[in-house]
Design a protein around this motif. Structure first.
Motif, PDB file in Angstrom:
ATOM      1  N   PHE A 119      47.509  51.331  39.127  1.00 22.09           N
ATOM      2  CA  PHE A 119      46.177  50.776  38.441  1.00 22.09           C
ATOM      3  C   PHE A 119      45.396  51.951  37.876  1.00 22.09           C
ATOM      4  O   PHE A 119      44.970  51.691  36.657  1.00 22.09           O
ATOM      5  N   LEU A 120      45.194  52.801  38.566  1.00 23.64           N
ATOM      6  CA  LEU A 120      44.389  54.073  38.038  1.00 23.64           C
ATOM      7  C   LEU A 120      45.054  54.720  36.775  1.00 23.64           C
ATOM      8  O   LEU A 120      44.372  54.989  35.845  1.00 23.64           O
ATOM      9  N   ARG A 121      46.412  54.840  36.961  1.00 18.99           N
ATOM     10  CA  ARG A 121      47.101  55.580  35.807  1.00 18.99           C
ATOM     11  C   ARG A 121      46.941  54.560  34.380  1.00 18.99           C
ATOM     12  O   ARG A 121      46.705  55.266  33.535  1.00 18.99           O
ATOM     13  N   ALA A 122      46.953  53.440  34.677  1.00 19.30           N
ATOM     14  CA  ALA A 122      46.723  52.574  33.381  1.00 19.30           C
ATOM     15  C   ALA A 122      45.468  52.530  32.902  1.00 19.30           C
ATOM     16  O   ALA A 122      45.088  52.836  31.710  1.00 19.30           O
ATOM     17  N   GLU A 123      44.509  52.605  33.807  1.00 18.92           N
ATOM     18  CA  GLU A 123      43.078  52.589  33.309  1.00 18.92           C
ATOM     19  C   GLU A 123      42.741  53.944  32.729  1.00 18.92           C
ATOM     20  O   GLU A 123      42.036  54.158  31.655  1.00 18.92           O
ATOM     21  N   LEU A 124      43.291  54.936  33.185  1.00 19.27           N
ATOM     22  CA  LEU A 124      42.877  56.526  32.781  1.00 19.27           C
ATOM     23  C   LEU A 124      43.577  56.633  31.375  1.00 19.27           C
ATOM     24  O   LEU A 124      43.241  57.229  30.453  1.00 19.27           O
ATOM     25  N   GLU A 125      44.885  56.096  31.282  1.00 19.56           N
ATOM     26  CA  GLU A 125      45.771  56.291  30.038  1.00 19.56           C
ATOM     27  C   GLU A 125      45.048  55.654  29.282  1.00 19.56           C
ATOM     28  O   GLU A 125      45.103  56.007  27.772  1.00 19.56           O
TER      29      GLU A 125
END
Ligand code: CA
Length: 216
Positions: free
Chosen positions: A16-22
Motif C-alpha cells: 500500500f505504502l509503496r504504491a502511495e509513495l510512488e
C-alpha cells in the motif's frame, strides 16, 4: 527524484505504502527485515528511511544505531499503537520523527517531505538543465561551464540516479575519442567546484570503484 528505503515486514503496509509513495513521485526500495534493510542501506544512497520497530533479524532500534554510525539521513520510525516502546531510546539513537500505525498517508507524506527538506535538499536547490539553451542552473544560479563540462553534466543528468563509468562518460561525450579516463575526473572536479560555489548539496556523487552519478 527522492529515494526512500521502506523497512517494514507487514506485506499489506509495504504494498500500500509503496504504491502511495510512488504515486507521489518517490522511488522506493523495500526491506522485509533488518538484515536486508542494512544491506540496502549500505549499498545505496537514500534521502529518507522509514523504519518499522518490530522487524525480523534485526529490530528497528538496532538498525537505527547502525545507520547513525555512518549517516545523518532522515529516519522516520513507524510504530504500532499497541507496541510499548521507549521513544526516548529512539530519539537518543537519532530518529528524526515517528508516526503511529495505522497512519494517515497524507500526513506521513507531509512528514517525509518536511524531513527531506529540513536536511537541505529542497528541490529548488537542485540541478536543472535546459538542453536547448545550453544552460545548467543550480539553486537558481547559472553554472558557467565549458562545452565538455556541460556535456558530461548533461549526460549524468539525463541518466540521473544511475551510476555511469568513466568509460561510458567518455564514449557519450567525446564520441570515438578514447582518452585517458582521468579526463573525466578532471572535468568532474571542475564542475563540482562550480556547483560548490552555489550550493552545499552534493549533486554529483562518486561511487567508489564504479563511476559517477547525479542525484536529483
Ligand atoms: Ca513489524
Amino acid at each position: 527524484m527522492h529515494k526512500i528505503l521502506l523497512c517494514e515486514d507487514e506485506e499489506n503496509i509495504v504494498s500500500f505504502l509503496r504504491a502511495e509513495l510512488e504515486h507521489d513521485g518517490f522511488r522506493v526500495d523495500t526491506a522485509p527485515d533488518g538484515g536486508e534493510a542494512m544491506r540496502l542501506f549500505t549499498e545505496n544512497e537514500y534521502d529518507l528511511i522509514l523504519l518499522d520497530i518490530m522487524l525480523p533479524v534485526k529490530n528497528g532500534l538496532e538498525c537505527l544505531r547502525e545507520m547513525r554510525k555512518t549517516s545523518r539521513v532522515p529516519v522516520i520510525i513507524l510504530t504500532a499503537r499497541k507496541e510499548v516502546y521507549d521513544k526516548v531510546a529512539f530519539l537518543n539513537a537519532g530518529a528524526d520523527d515517528y508516526v503511529t500505525k495505522p497512519f494517515d498517508t497524507l500526513e506521513l507524506i507531509a512528514r517525509i517531505k518536511r524531513n527531506i527538506t529540513r536536511r537541505g535538499v529542497a528541490p529548488s536547490q537542485g540541478l536543472h538543465i535546459y538542453k536547448d539553451g545550453y544552460r545548467a542552473v543550480v539553486a537558481g544560479s547559472e553554472l558557467k561551464l565549458t562545452k565538455t563540462e556541460f556535456e558530461i553534466l548533461l549526460f549524468l543528468y539525463e541518466n540521473a540516479d544511475r551510476v555511469k563509468t568513466r568509460e561510458e562518460i567518455i564514449r557519450a561525450v567525446l564520441g570515438d575519442f578514447y582518452g585517458e579516463s582521468n579526463v573525466v575526473d578532471a572535468n568532474i572536479k571542475n564542475i563540482r567546484a562550480k556547483i560548490a560555489a552555489l550550493t552545499e548539496v552534493e549533486i554529483i556523487q562518486t561511487v567508489r570503484g564504479k563511476g559517477y552519478a547525479v542525484r536529483l
